[in-house]
Design an enzyme around this catalytic site. Structure first.
Site, PDB file in Angstrom:
ATOM      1  N   CYS A   2      43.114 -35.671   2.598  1.00  0.00           N
ATOM      2  CA  CYS A   2      42.606 -36.217   1.337  1.00  0.00           C
ATOM      3  C   CYS A   2      43.222 -37.582   1.012  1.00  0.00           C
ATOM      4  O   CYS A   2      44.334 -37.882   1.438  1.00  0.00           O
ATOM      5  CB  CYS A   2      42.952 -35.285   0.190  1.00  0.00           C
ATOM      6  SG  CYS A   2      42.524 -33.582   0.493  1.00  0.00           S
ATOM      7  N   ARG A  27      41.077 -41.273   6.964  1.00  0.00           N
ATOM      8  CA  ARG A  27      41.952 -40.095   6.898  1.00  0.00           C
ATOM      9  C   ARG A  27      41.178 -38.796   7.090  1.00  0.00           C
ATOM     10  O   ARG A  27      41.774 -37.754   7.317  1.00  0.00           O
ATOM     11  CB  ARG A  27      42.665 -40.063   5.542  1.00  0.00           C
ATOM     12  CG  ARG A  27      43.653 -41.189   5.364  1.00  0.00           C
ATOM     13  CD  ARG A  27      44.174 -41.221   3.948  1.00  0.00           C
ATOM     14  NE  ARG A  27      45.011 -40.080   3.648  1.00  0.00           N
ATOM     15  CZ  ARG A  27      46.329 -40.090   3.657  1.00  0.00           C
ATOM     16  NH1 ARG A  27      46.955 -41.187   3.946  1.00  0.00           N
ATOM     17  NH2 ARG A  27      47.035 -39.025   3.371  1.00  0.00           N
ATOM     18  N   TRP A  74      39.432 -33.374   1.717  1.00  0.00           N
ATOM     19  CA  TRP A  74      39.313 -32.690   3.008  1.00  0.00           C
ATOM     20  C   TRP A  74      39.552 -31.227   2.680  1.00  0.00           C
ATOM     21  O   TRP A  74      40.662 -30.839   2.294  1.00  0.00           O
ATOM     22  CB  TRP A  74      40.373 -33.239   3.949  1.00  0.00           C
ATOM     23  CG  TRP A  74      40.274 -32.810   5.368  1.00  0.00           C
ATOM     24  CD1 TRP A  74      39.435 -33.301   6.323  1.00  0.00           C
ATOM     25  CD2 TRP A  74      41.076 -31.816   6.030  1.00  0.00           C
ATOM     26  NE1 TRP A  74      39.667 -32.677   7.525  1.00  0.00           N
ATOM     27  CE2 TRP A  74      40.666 -31.761   7.367  1.00  0.00           C
ATOM     28  CE3 TRP A  74      42.100 -30.959   5.609  1.00  0.00           C
ATOM     29  CZ2 TRP A  74      41.225 -30.901   8.300  1.00  0.00           C
ATOM     30  CZ3 TRP A  74      42.665 -30.109   6.533  1.00  0.00           C
ATOM     31  CH2 TRP A  74      42.224 -30.089   7.862  1.00  0.00           C
ATOM     32  N   ASN A 100      46.307 -34.177  -3.763  1.00  0.00           N
ATOM     33  CA  ASN A 100      46.446 -33.952  -2.318  1.00  0.00           C
ATOM     34  C   ASN A 100      47.544 -32.922  -2.139  1.00  0.00           C
ATOM     35  O   ASN A 100      48.546 -32.964  -2.850  1.00  0.00           O
ATOM     36  CB  ASN A 100      46.904 -35.224  -1.599  1.00  0.00           C
ATOM     37  CG  ASN A 100      45.809 -36.246  -1.489  1.00  0.00           C
ATOM     38  OD1 ASN A 100      44.677 -36.005  -1.883  1.00  0.00           O
ATOM     39  ND2 ASN A 100      46.158 -37.406  -0.951  1.00  0.00           N
ATOM     40  N   GLY A 101      47.376 -32.035  -1.162  1.00  0.00           N
ATOM     41  CA  GLY A 101      48.405 -31.037  -0.893  1.00  0.00           C
ATOM     42  C   GLY A 101      47.884 -29.639  -1.183  1.00  0.00           C
ATOM     43  O   GLY A 101      46.670 -29.440  -1.334  1.00  0.00           O
ATOM     44  N   GLU A 480      47.724 -34.863  26.906  1.00  0.00           N
ATOM     45  CA  GLU A 480      47.268 -35.867  25.951  1.00  0.00           C
ATOM     46  C   GLU A 480      45.819 -36.275  26.255  1.00  0.00           C
ATOM     47  O   GLU A 480      44.998 -36.418  25.345  1.00  0.00           O
ATOM     48  CB  GLU A 480      48.219 -37.078  25.971  1.00  0.00           C
ATOM     49  CG  GLU A 480      47.851 -38.228  25.056  1.00  0.00           C
ATOM     50  CD  GLU A 480      47.653 -37.840  23.600  1.00  0.00           C
ATOM     51  OE1 GLU A 480      47.984 -36.720  23.201  1.00  0.00           O
ATOM     52  OE2 GLU A 480      47.109 -38.678  22.854  1.00  0.00           O
ATOM     53  N   LYS A 484      42.730 -35.818  23.586  1.00  0.00           N
ATOM     54  CA  LYS A 484      41.925 -36.971  23.154  1.00  0.00           C
ATOM     55  C   LYS A 484      40.443 -36.687  23.366  1.00  0.00           C
ATOM     56  O   LYS A 484      39.614 -36.929  22.498  1.00  0.00           O
ATOM     57  CB  LYS A 484      42.375 -38.196  23.967  1.00  0.00           C
ATOM     58  CG  LYS A 484      42.350 -39.497  23.307  1.00  0.00           C
ATOM     59  CD  LYS A 484      43.489 -39.834  22.375  1.00  0.00           C
ATOM     60  CE  LYS A 484      44.100 -38.729  21.583  1.00  0.00           C
ATOM     61  NZ  LYS A 484      45.219 -39.021  20.774  1.00  0.00           N
ATOM     62  N   GLU A 487      39.121 -33.951  20.843  1.00  0.00           N
ATOM     63  CA  GLU A 487      39.023 -34.284  19.421  1.00  0.00           C
ATOM     64  C   GLU A 487      37.896 -35.258  19.115  1.00  0.00           C
ATOM     65  O   GLU A 487      37.293 -35.152  18.050  1.00  0.00           O
ATOM     66  CB  GLU A 487      40.356 -34.751  18.842  1.00  0.00           C
ATOM     67  CG  GLU A 487      40.882 -36.053  19.370  1.00  0.00           C
ATOM     68  CD  GLU A 487      42.215 -36.448  18.724  1.00  0.00           C
ATOM     69  OE1 GLU A 487      42.427 -36.158  17.550  1.00  0.00           O
ATOM     70  OE2 GLU A 487      43.035 -37.082  19.411  1.00  0.00           O
ATOM     71  N   HIS A 503      46.827 -19.966  39.666  1.00  0.00           N
ATOM     72  CA  HIS A 503      47.270 -18.684  39.118  1.00  0.00           C
ATOM     73  C   HIS A 503      46.283 -18.159  38.088  1.00  0.00           C
ATOM     74  O   HIS A 503      46.652 -17.381  37.209  1.00  0.00           O
ATOM     75  CB  HIS A 503      48.682 -18.823  38.539  1.00  0.00           C
ATOM     76  CG  HIS A 503      49.694 -19.180  39.580  1.00  0.00           C
ATOM     77  ND1 HIS A 503      50.141 -18.293  40.529  1.00  0.00           N
ATOM     78  CD2 HIS A 503      50.298 -20.363  39.882  1.00  0.00           C
ATOM     79  CE1 HIS A 503      50.993 -18.888  41.346  1.00  0.00           C
ATOM     80  NE2 HIS A 503      51.095 -20.162  40.973  1.00  0.00           N
ATOM     81  N   LYS A 602      43.612 -37.784   9.528  1.00  0.00           N
ATOM     82  CA  LYS A 602      44.604 -38.661  10.151  1.00  0.00           C
ATOM     83  C   LYS A 602      46.026 -38.176   9.918  1.00  0.00           C
ATOM     84  O   LYS A 602      46.794 -38.028  10.842  1.00  0.00           O
ATOM     85  CB  LYS A 602      44.429 -40.084   9.620  1.00  0.00           C
ATOM     86  CG  LYS A 602      45.355 -41.096  10.277  1.00  0.00           C
ATOM     87  CD  LYS A 602      45.069 -41.252  11.759  1.00  0.00           C
ATOM     88  CE  LYS A 602      46.059 -42.132  12.473  1.00  0.00           C
ATOM     89  NZ  LYS A 602      45.952 -41.964  13.931  1.00  0.00           N
TER      90      LYS A 602
HETATM   91  C1  F6R Z   1      45.608 -36.774  17.771  1.00  0.00           C
HETATM   92  C2  F6R Z   1      46.373 -36.980  16.570  1.00  0.00           C
HETATM   93  C3  F6R Z   1      47.171 -35.851  16.022  1.00  0.00           C
HETATM   94  C4  F6R Z   1      48.526 -36.361  15.526  1.00  0.00           C
HETATM   95  C5  F6R Z   1      49.293 -35.231  14.818  1.00  0.00           C
HETATM   96  C6  F6R Z   1      50.673 -35.684  14.380  1.00  0.00           C
HETATM   97  O1  F6R Z   1      44.964 -37.928  18.175  1.00  0.00           O
HETATM   98  O2  F6R Z   1      46.372 -38.036  16.008  1.00  0.00           O
HETATM   99  O3  F6R Z   1      47.327 -34.835  16.963  1.00  0.00           O
HETATM  100  O4  F6R Z   1      49.239 -36.837  16.610  1.00  0.00           O
HETATM  101  O5  F6R Z   1      48.562 -34.798  13.717  1.00  0.00           O
HETATM  102  O6  F6R Z   1      50.579 -36.757  13.494  1.00  0.00           O
HETATM  103  P1  F6R Z   1      51.822 -37.669  13.173  1.00  0.00           P
HETATM  104  O7  F6R Z   1      52.178 -38.380  14.422  1.00  0.00           O
HETATM  105  O8  F6R Z   1      51.341 -38.584  12.097  1.00  0.00           O
HETATM  106  O9  F6R Z   1      52.927 -36.761  12.717  1.00  0.00           O
END
Ligand code: F6R
Length: 607
Positions: A2, A27, A74, A100-101, A480, A484, A487, A503, A602
């Site tokens: 949010c 976000r 959100w 937010n929260g 990773e 990527k 997502e 396995h 985000k």
């Molecule tokens: C993936 C992504 C998330 C963040 C995770 C941690 O592309 O962005 O997996 O890496 O939410 O976020 P931070 O680094 O802000 O603690």
């Protein structure tokens, strides 16, 4: 997650709020709304879906008021719809709240308020806050907010306007970010700096349980007992263009192209006269002797950076390292003492699980070193030592450049510790530093050849399931790469250690299954070639990412993407870029919104 924006000043609030919310779109959100103080009343406009829908509604009937709060939601409690979106209005119609929260004791509070005659119209936890402030409101809105925050449990960033107040509004925070923007005859609140950067660079960063009262020419901050708190102005030093696309079609592409620069920015200031100097972090050889084990704790992409960190710190500094997902770490009563160093990694510095893991570690006596991107964020403020990753604002939801800088920082830490522990020779140390400084050029060359990956994606974007396999550091990279892809392109994928595939998972490889193989580890090349033969024998199509000199890979893989030759130990910083490009082009081919993938946010400030 949010977003919040609030405004008071001599301009109409609504356009400023919409403009600010646009800057927070990245976000992630599924509904949006504003509340404006107008003609001694509160005018609320909200809608489900994109901000453009709200903007259209606002433009049709533009509120003229000079005080307002806005929100992008959100969904956590209750589905995304007009009713559940913020702002929420209290029972009497006097109080409007954006939040937010998560309010953890909202059920108890709701029952109490219902017994007092309050009627609820939404399924949200936030509505409780609006009614609670209303319940405590006896003519002083600041007092009512303070009493309310002393009763709620959980996390919150709040913006509150009151129908009786034509000269002020109130905000508060705990465990959810909120800054106050200080303007000239106007003041702001925002959950994230880009929302207000166009108007001011002077901000107050609020601490937990602080309450701020904003009028157009004054800002006062109080603690939750009502005592005034003196705040220092924090100057934001990045410019507006850093939070804009600057000609790129997507933030994600722009941010990948920024990788060479931000890696340089992260490494160069820490290399002085050929030696590593980690800002003011003073972890001495004696301190390191006492450290029995290092824990690296993070979420998502930052966690994957941590997995690379484990390999590298163990290899160079010979200190045992455990890597943990923050949401697991904090609840498993970890065996932490003052003989541990905890390295926290976070781009935003606000991820709630990571922040709480940090607190758990500190409570148990560990020293906490955090690798953080956002200056002044909660994690940076609560850590003993901070090593900033100078990646600049990362707007695309999918993290790219932040990851490369997290790796850069981890390499610096590993090398610094290794040297202090006497595990490496001077010559190796000097060469390693030179190799690290050379990484930006390596990435420039990877980016210049992006078309190879683009073409491959255009031929394979219909894939239903994709496997990433790698060994050693390439296994960490595979995780990773797989994240990527999932997502942003919504294609199912799995990351497997090359040797582990047989396995079980190899049962899923059939004619045409796509297998992506990062292969940068010279000592594991033969083993990986065998793994490729295993999947090829079952019909897989293989894309390998390897160093230019590894020509033998061409004999087994269907398509090979090369990166310039670099030392295997630091290759992940550059080899991740082709994986990011692959995810990007697959998502583009599928018509996905790469910068704002569905269901994702985000900065994850809820558990
Ligand atoms: C993936 C992504 C998330 C963040 C995770 C941690 O592309 O962005 O997996 O890496 O939410 O976020 P931070 O680094 O802000 O603690």
């Amino acid at each position: 997650m949010c977003g919040i924006v609030g405004y008071i000043g001599s301009n109409m609030a609504a356009p400023i709020l919409i403009n600010g919310l646009k800057k927070l779109e990245y976000r992630g959100y599924d509904s949006a709304g504003v509340a404006i103080f107008e003609d001694n009343d509160l005018k609320v406009i909200k809608s489900k879906g994109r901000l453009a829908i709200l903007e259209e509604k606002v433009n049709k009937d533009m509120p003229k008021g000079l005080i307002g709060i806005g929100h992008t939601r959100w969904a956590t409690h209750g589905e995304p719809n007009d009713l559940n979106s913020h702002p929420h209005i209290s029972h009497s119609g006097k109080i409007a709240v954006v939040h937010n929260g998560i309010i953890e004791n909202y059920i108890e509070l709701k029952e109490f308020l219902q017994s007092e005659g309050y009627k609820f119209v939404s399924e949200t936890d936030t509505e409780v806050v609006a009614h609670l402030i209303d319940y405590h409101y006896k003519g002083d809105i600041v007092e009512a907010v303070i009493e309310s925050i002393n009763e709620v449990e959980g996390s919150y960033a709040l913006g509150v306007i009151c129908k009786d107040c034509d000269d002020k509004f109130v905000a508060a925070r705990k465990d959810s970010p909120l800054v106050v923007g200080l303007g000239k005859n106007e003041n702001f609140i925002a959950s994230d700096i880009p929302a207000i950067l166009e108007y001011t660079r002077d901000v107050y960063i609020l601490e937990d349980k602080e309450v701020v009262v904003l009028s157009s020419d004054n800002v006062k901050v109080f603690n939750n007992h009502g005592a005034e708190v003196k705040k220092e102005i924090f100057k934001v030093n990045w410019d507006v263009s850093a939070a804009e696309k600057s000609g790129y079609e997507h933030f994600m592409m722009k941010e990948m192209f920024e990788e060479p620069k931000v890696i340089r920015d992260t490494i160069s200031p820490r290399i002085k006269d050929g030696s590593i100097s980690l800002d003011n972090i003073n972890i001495t050889s004696e301190d390191l002797e006492k450290i029995e084990k290092i824990y690296i704790v993070a979420c998502g992409t930052a966690y994957h950076a941590g997995v690379v960190g484990k390999y590298v710190i163990e290899k160079l500094a010979r200190i045992p390292v455990e890597v943990d997902v923050a949401s697991e770490f904090r609840y498993r009563d970890p065996l932490i003492t003052n003989k541990n160093l905890v390295i926290i990694i976070s781009q935003s510095g606000e991820t709630l699980d990571t922040l709480f893991a940090l607190r758990e570690a500190k409570k148990k006596g560990a020293r906490v070193l955090s690798i953080v991107n956002v200056v002044g964020s909660s994690i940076s403020r609560e850590s003993d030592d901070v090593l900033y990753t100078w990646a600049g604002p990362e707007i695309a939801v999918a993290s790219t450049k932040a990851y490369n800088t997290q790796l850069s920082a981890l390499y610096l830490v590993a090398m610094d510790f290794a040297m202090k522990k006497g595990h490496i020779e001077e010559g190796f140390y000097k060469k390693f530093i030179e190799d690290l400084k050379n990484i930006p050029q390596v990435i420039e060359s990877v980016l210049a050849n992006k078309e190879v990956i683009q073409r491959f994606a255009s031929e394979h974007y219909n894939a239903k399931s994709i496997f990433f396999i790698g060994r050693g550091l390439d296994y960490a990279l595979s995780m990773e790469g797989s994240l990527k892809l999932k997502e942003i392109s919504y294609i199912h994928s799995e990351a497997y250690a090359g040797g582990e595939l047989k396995h079980g998972t190899i049962a899923l490889i059939e004619e045409g299954t796509l297998v992506i193989c990062p292969m940068t580890q010279d000592n594991l090349m033969d083993k990986m070639i065998s793994n490729i033969r295993e999947v090829k024998a079952r019909g897989a199509t293989v894309l390998a990412i390897t160093k230019e000199s590894n020509q033998q890979v061409e004999k087994v893989a269907d398509v090979v993407v090369t990166i310039p030759d670099v030392d295997s130990l630091i290759a992940p910083i550059a080899a991740v870029t082709p994986l990011q490009l692959f995810a990007y082009y697959m998502a583009i081919q599928k018509g996905c919104d790469v910068d704002k993938p569905r269901n994702l946010a985000k900065s994850v400030t809820v558990e």
